[in-house]
Scaffold this active site. Structure first.
Site, short mmCIF file in Angstrom:
data_model
loop_
_atom_site.label_atom_id
_atom_site.label_comp_id
_atom_site.label_asym_id
_atom_site.label_seq_id
_atom_site.Cartn_x
_atom_site.Cartn_y
_atom_site.Cartn_z
N LYS A 184 -25.86 55.75 69.42
CA LYS A 184 -26.75 54.97 70.29
C LYS A 184 -26.40 55.12 71.77
O LYS A 184 -26.77 54.30 72.59
CB LYS A 184 -26.72 53.50 69.85
N ARG B 204 -24.06 46.63 60.80
CA ARG B 204 -24.98 47.66 60.29
C ARG B 204 -24.91 47.72 58.76
O ARG B 204 -25.90 48.06 58.12
CB ARG B 204 -24.68 49.01 60.95
N SER C 182 -19.66 41.49 64.95
CA SER C 182 -19.24 41.58 63.55
C SER C 182 -17.84 42.18 63.38
O SER C 182 -17.05 41.69 62.58
CB SER C 182 -20.26 42.40 62.76
N LYS D 73 -21.92 42.16 75.49
CA LYS D 73 -21.64 42.42 74.08
C LYS D 73 -20.96 43.75 73.92
O LYS D 73 -21.45 44.71 74.51
CB LYS D 73 -22.98 42.42 73.33
N LYS E 266 -24.98 45.66 77.03
CA LYS E 266 -24.61 45.93 75.64
C LYS E 266 -24.02 47.34 75.57
O LYS E 266 -24.67 48.31 75.94
CB LYS E 266 -25.84 45.82 74.75
N TYR F 7 -19.97 34.76 64.50
CA TYR F 7 -20.03 34.50 63.06
C TYR F 7 -19.04 33.39 62.68
O TYR F 7 -19.04 32.93 61.56
CB TYR F 7 -19.74 35.79 62.28
N GLU G 17 -27.27 46.60 85.33
CA GLU G 17 -28.17 46.27 84.21
C GLU G 17 -28.52 44.78 84.22
O GLU G 17 -29.66 44.39 84.01
CB GLU G 17 -27.51 46.60 82.86
C1 PBG Z 1 -29.48 45.65 66.83
C2 PBG Z 1 -28.26 44.82 66.96
C3 PBG Z 1 -26.95 45.20 66.67
C4 PBG Z 1 -26.18 44.07 66.83
C5 PBG Z 1 -27.02 43.05 67.26
N1 PBG Z 1 -28.31 43.53 67.34
C6 PBG Z 1 -26.41 46.47 66.16
C7 PBG Z 1 -26.49 47.68 66.98
O1 PBG Z 1 -26.84 47.65 68.15
O2 PBG Z 1 -26.22 48.73 66.42
C8 PBG Z 1 -24.70 44.00 66.57
C9 PBG Z 1 -24.18 42.67 66.21
C10 PBG Z 1 -22.83 42.66 65.60
O3 PBG Z 1 -22.14 43.69 65.42
O4 PBG Z 1 -22.40 41.56 65.26
N2 PBG Z 1 -30.06 46.15 67.94
#
Ligand code: PBG
Length: 325
Positions: free
Chosen positions: A218, A206, A275, A249, A196, A314, A234
């Site tokens: 992050k 968010r 998203s 991701k 990720k 989505y 990882e």
């Molecule tokens: C939370 C999480 C996130 C997403 C999935 N789980 C946001 C982040 O890591 O800030 C993002 C999903 C998306 O953008 O569709 N840990």
């Protein structure tokens, strides 16, 4: 011209093209993310995710039934936690009667065959909007892992089929697997967000959960998008630690990573079409600059071709409807 090979022969008609297509999308390839919120009869559109909603449990149930009827076998749950319940340790995430736990039970009760996956991370429950516990300005690893393992057990006890840790702490897959074993949850799977990246494409998500980090970013836990070998490291570690399914991701800017991982692991590979990727297609379609249906199918087929046999998107429902014609 006298040619020995004419490649266009295999592209001549829709029938021939269908016969030789190397990648075919199916509704069961999709994982449909759902945002659940408290209340009754609630269906709030997310400002930056046109056509996507935060729903209360009752409306979520209607949606889940529609998804099932379209051939979608899996939902991935996220809950919007009220600000008043947020704290640094994500205490509400462990509430056996919390919104997540109630949603899992409602779905498994009404539609036991639907595969329910749950997001495991602290950010929706954290007063800091971080995926872990904050000490000073640090997101501390080991105390966070302890809570994530407890959270996973709580979801498992409520009936989740898979827990999906999305936090990127070190050692969490092993801790979660052990905690599930000790709890006797031997049928609960783990879909690990193993590669990720720290990505700007999570912005609309968010907004949906009101979970943007209150300070900093992050980057001390999510990966640097410049890196490829790190994704392999990882992911291999997560498989060793007990992940049943691994994930890359976001998806579209990381197709090389999906393929690389597909080539080295022997577990199913998933990808999260996040998203921001959804929002980009929506926005361009709204402007009349892209044909939405075509953009959706091309994007999702590309992600599957890269090596993801499962795609969290989505557009799951939209794509399933297109596939049904
Ligand atoms: C939370 C999480 C996130 C997403 C999935 N789980 C946001 C982040 O890591 O800030 C993002 C999903 C998306 O953008 O569709 N840990």
């Amino acid at each position: 011209m006298i040619l020995l090979r004419r490649n266009r022969i295999l592209r001549q008609t829709p029938a021939v093209r269908a016969m030789v297509a190397e990648t075919t999308l199916r509704p069961s390839d999709f994982i449909a993310p759902l945002f659940v919120t408290e209340g009754h009869g609630v269906k709030d559109e997310i400002a930056s995710m046109h056509g996507y909603y935060r729903m209360s449990i009752d409306n979520t149930m209607l949606e889940v039934r529609e998804l099932w009827a379209l051939g979608i076998k899996c939902v991935l749950l996220f809950v919007k936690c009220d600000d008043s319940l947020k704290d640094n340790r994500g205490t509400e995430a462990l509430n056996p009667d919390g919104l997540m736990q109630r949603t899992i039970k409602a779905i498994k009760h009404a539609l036991p065959e639907m595969v329910v996956m749950t997001d495991v991370a602290l950010d929706p429950f954290s007063s800091h909007g971080h995926d872990g516990i904050v000490e000073g300005h640090e997101i501390v690893n080991d105390p966070t892992v302890k809570v994530l393992a407890e959270m996973s057990v709580s979801h498992g006890l409520a009936g989740a089929d898979f827990v999906a840790p999305s936090d990127m702490m070190d050692g969490r897959i092993r801790a979660i697997r052990e905690a599930l074993e000790y709890a006797g949850l031997t049928k609960t799977g783990i879909m690990s967000y193993s590669a990720k990246y720290a990505s700007c494409f999570y912005g609309p998500f968010r907004d949906a959960l009101d979970s943007a980090p209150g300070f900093g970013d992050k980057k001390t836990y999510q990966m640097d998008y410049a890196n490829r070998l790190e994704a392999v490291k990882e992911t291999l570690m997560d498989v060793e630690e007990g992940a049943d399914i691994v994930m890359v991701k976001p998806a579209m800017a990381y197709l090389d990573i999906i393929r690389e991982i597909k080539n080295v692991v022997e577990v199913p590979v998933s990808a999260y079409h996040v998203s921001g990727e959804y929002a980009m297609i929506k926005a361009a379609a709204k402007m009349g600059w892209l044909d939405e249906d075509k953009a959706v199918l091309e994007s999702l087929t590309g992600i599957k071709r890269a090596g993801a046999s499962l795609i969290a998107t989505y557009y799951a429902k939209h794509a399933a409807m297109l596939l049904h014609g």
